[in-house]
Design a protein around this motif. Sequence first.
Motif, mmCIF file in Angstrom:
data_model
loop_
_atom_site.group_PDB
_atom_site.id
_atom_site.type_symbol
_atom_site.label_atom_id
_atom_site.label_comp_id
_atom_site.label_asym_id
_atom_site.label_seq_id
_atom_site.Cartn_x
_atom_site.Cartn_y
_atom_site.Cartn_z
ATOM 1 N N HIS A 1 0.938 -1.286 -0.069
ATOM 2 C CA HIS A 1 -0.160 0.157 0.175
ATOM 3 C C HIS A 1 0.786 1.216 0.008
ATOM 4 C CE1 HIS A 1 -3.362 2.597 2.315
ATOM 5 N NE2 HIS A 1 -3.174 2.902 1.275
ATOM 6 N N MET A 2 0.783 1.997 -1.044
ATOM 7 C CA MET A 2 1.841 3.329 -1.236
ATOM 8 C C MET A 2 1.027 4.397 -0.700
ATOM 9 S SD MET A 2 2.969 2.519 -5.089
ATOM 10 C CE MET A 2 1.546 2.646 -6.049
ATOM 11 N N GLY A 3 1.591 5.062 0.078
ATOM 12 C CA GLY A 3 1.054 6.223 0.521
ATOM 13 C C GLY A 3 -0.289 6.470 1.201
ATOM 14 N N PRO A 4 -0.901 7.398 1.404
ATOM 15 C CA PRO A 4 -0.835 8.572 0.388
ATOM 16 C C PRO A 4 0.646 8.996 0.851
ATOM 17 C CG PRO A 4 -2.491 9.092 2.100
ATOM 18 C CD PRO A 4 -1.966 7.591 2.290
ATOM 19 N N ALA A 5 1.392 9.672 0.017
ATOM 20 C CA ALA A 5 2.636 9.902 -0.015
ATOM 21 C C ALA A 5 2.863 11.555 -0.751
ATOM 22 C CB ALA A 5 3.731 9.321 -0.657
ATOM 23 N N PRO B 1 14.569 -5.963 -12.536
ATOM 24 C CA PRO B 1 14.033 -7.298 -13.196
ATOM 25 C C PRO B 1 12.756 -7.938 -12.245
ATOM 26 C CG PRO B 1 15.743 -8.026 -12.053
ATOM 27 C CD PRO B 1 15.538 -6.538 -11.781
ATOM 28 N N HIS B 2 11.988 -8.792 -12.983
ATOM 29 C CA HIS B 2 11.173 -9.593 -12.406
ATOM 30 C C HIS B 2 11.080 -10.914 -13.250
ATOM 31 C CE1 HIS B 2 9.320 -6.809 -9.391
ATOM 32 N NE2 HIS B 2 9.344 -6.146 -10.522
ATOM 33 N N ILE B 3 10.522 -12.130 -12.568
ATOM 34 C CA ILE B 3 10.518 -13.243 -13.220
ATOM 35 C C ILE B 3 9.138 -13.931 -12.157
ATOM 36 C CG2 ILE B 3 12.594 -13.845 -14.036
ATOM 37 C CD1 ILE B 3 12.562 -16.134 -11.685
ATOM 38 N N GLY B 4 8.560 -14.696 -13.072
ATOM 39 C CA GLY B 4 7.394 -15.648 -12.320
ATOM 40 C C GLY B 4 6.015 -15.068 -11.746
ATOM 41 N N ILE B 5 5.719 -13.962 -12.172
ATOM 42 C CA ILE B 5 4.689 -13.319 -11.565
ATOM 43 C C ILE B 5 3.968 -12.617 -12.727
ATOM 44 C CG2 ILE B 5 5.480 -13.045 -9.305
ATOM 45 C CD1 ILE B 5 6.469 -10.341 -9.827
ATOM 46 N N ALA B 6 2.696 -11.823 -12.274
ATOM 47 C CA ALA B 6 2.159 -10.825 -12.874
ATOM 48 C C ALA B 6 2.043 -9.638 -11.943
ATOM 49 C CB ALA B 6 1.034 -11.301 -13.558
ATOM 50 N N THR B 7 2.555 -8.481 -12.500
ATOM 51 C CA THR B 7 2.204 -7.393 -11.312
ATOM 52 C C THR B 7 1.161 -6.591 -11.460
ATOM 53 O OG1 THR B 7 3.438 -5.661 -12.788
ATOM 54 C CG2 THR B 7 4.877 -6.875 -11.120
ATOM 55 N N VAL B 8 0.669 -5.944 -10.593
ATOM 56 C CA VAL B 8 -0.995 -5.324 -10.487
ATOM 57 C C VAL B 8 -0.475 -4.042 -10.091
ATOM 58 C CG1 VAL B 8 -3.327 -5.312 -10.133
ATOM 59 C CG2 VAL B 8 -2.194 -7.415 -10.772
ATOM 60 N N THR B 9 -0.659 -2.935 -10.648
ATOM 61 C CA THR B 9 -0.724 -1.450 -10.137
ATOM 62 C C THR B 9 -2.005 -0.975 -10.323
ATOM 63 O OG1 THR B 9 1.677 -1.375 -10.576
ATOM 64 C CG2 THR B 9 0.451 0.693 -9.936
ATOM 65 N N TYR B 10 -2.588 -0.384 -9.126
ATOM 66 C CA TYR B 10 -3.877 0.461 -9.206
ATOM 67 C C TYR B 10 -3.593 1.526 -8.334
ATOM 68 C CZ TYR B 10 -8.735 1.564 -8.708
ATOM 69 O OH TYR B 10 -10.140 2.160 -8.665
ATOM 70 N N LEU B 11 -4.253 3.012 -8.910
ATOM 71 C CA LEU B 11 -3.702 4.010 -8.253
ATOM 72 C C LEU B 11 -5.052 4.841 -7.701
ATOM 73 C CD1 LEU B 11 -0.948 5.837 -10.240
ATOM 74 C CD2 LEU B 11 -0.949 4.350 -8.158
ATOM 75 N N PHE B 12 -5.069 5.104 -6.503
ATOM 76 C CA PHE B 12 -6.236 6.140 -5.946
ATOM 77 C C PHE B 12 -6.035 7.560 -6.120
ATOM 78 C CE2 PHE B 12 -5.790 2.822 -2.368
ATOM 79 C CZ PHE B 12 -6.813 1.826 -3.032
ATOM 80 N N GLU B 13 -4.663 7.872 -6.395
ATOM 81 C CA GLU B 13 -4.269 9.425 -6.468
ATOM 82 C C GLU B 13 -2.867 9.344 -7.314
ATOM 83 O OE1 GLU B 13 -5.434 12.392 -3.266
ATOM 84 O OE2 GLU B 13 -5.075 10.557 -2.153
ATOM 85 N N ARG C 1 0.836 14.089 -5.252
ATOM 86 C CA ARG C 1 0.507 13.204 -4.438
ATOM 87 C C ARG C 1 0.464 11.727 -5.141
ATOM 88 N NH1 ARG C 1 -3.998 12.896 0.381
ATOM 89 N NH2 ARG C 1 -2.250 14.065 1.406
ATOM 90 N N LEU C 2 0.876 10.745 -4.433
ATOM 91 C CA LEU C 2 0.942 9.514 -4.902
ATOM 92 C C LEU C 2 0.105 8.237 -3.860
ATOM 93 C CD1 LEU C 2 1.373 7.395 -7.148
ATOM 94 C CD2 LEU C 2 3.504 6.709 -5.858
ATOM 95 N N HIS C 3 -0.847 7.686 -4.369
ATOM 96 C CA HIS C 3 -1.668 6.993 -3.313
ATOM 97 C C HIS C 3 -2.006 5.605 -4.182
ATOM 98 C CE1 HIS C 3 -5.022 6.176 -0.161
ATOM 99 N NE2 HIS C 3 -3.898 5.439 0.123
ATOM 100 N N GLY C 4 -1.900 4.410 -3.538
ATOM 101 C CA GLY C 4 -2.221 3.331 -4.499
ATOM 102 C C GLY C 4 -1.732 2.004 -3.956
ATOM 103 N N LEU C 5 -2.036 1.027 -4.773
ATOM 104 C CA LEU C 5 -1.647 -0.531 -4.516
ATOM 105 C C LEU C 5 -1.009 -0.920 -5.459
ATOM 106 C CD1 LEU C 5 -5.121 -1.745 -3.111
ATOM 107 C CD2 LEU C 5 -3.415 -0.736 -1.833
#
Length: 305
Positions: A58-62, A76-88, A133-137
């Motif tokens: 959980h990022m922020g709110p910053a 780098p990354h392997i073996g996953i799917a990243t999911v980013t979702y922002l509130f602000e 400001r930044l806020h999200g998951l």
Amino acid sequence: MSNTLSQAEQSCDEQAASCSAIELILTPRETDLGGFSVRRTLPTSRRKMVGPWIFFDHMGPADFPAGSGVNVRPHPHIGIATVTYLFEGEILHRDSLGSLQPIRPGDLNLMVTGRGIVHSERERPELTATDHRLHGLQLWLALPEADEETDPAFHHYLGADIPDVVINGVAVRVMMGSAYGVTSPVKCFSETLYVEAHLKPGDRLTLPDAEERGLYIASGSLRAQETALAEHSMTIFANQPDIEIEAVTESRIALIGGASVGKRFIDWNFVSSRKERIQQARDDWQAGRFPKVPGDEEEFIPLPG
């Protein structure tokens, strides 16, 4: 990471023990992410995964003054799917496939790492020029074994494409998987659930069924079967039907879950069902064998010791 439970965690567990639907209540730890702190709930020594979900930040709110902001160098990354979702706020995503995509509130960003991808997370100069400001998951899904070495891919879903429903007066978004009679268009590799909702005081919501479920409170406070659920906690629910939550204060929640994909090993940004695959990824990053990020080739995050 210490295995000693904090007083808050002990109190949570005492409450959970009195509620058969609640298996565990987790509290996040603060983690620095290149100039600002995030609350990291998964993985922990007490719970590694919830369904296929292996990482939850959980990022922020910053709040950033002009001239500063998010500046995560290529990694780098392997073996996953990243999911980013922002509130602000906004993040500028670049990756080694050549993707260049601003992520804005309401949109969902899905990066399939498969056998290997490199990406950076920065901000546009127009954004960093002002206070913002930044806020999200940010979340990671462990890919099933059959898909761990799939071709890397990038998918971006606009907010307008994510289904919205109103359940008993509660505004709900079905981000991934199926719930409340609707199905998200976001690509899934296994049985996956990700739902977000905004509740007003007194609102009640019955949780959709899933083999495993974790309810995170991004803001506010709830109650489930007479157990108080605090802000920034993640409650792990048993596989029981008709579990209802009630908002004590205005609340924003994220429900994650799905079916287990089995045990995974995690080391830095690498996830795999095989330890030797993680070692190979470490060696490849150290030797510079991962692809570069077009437009962001000069910097990178070194392999941790």
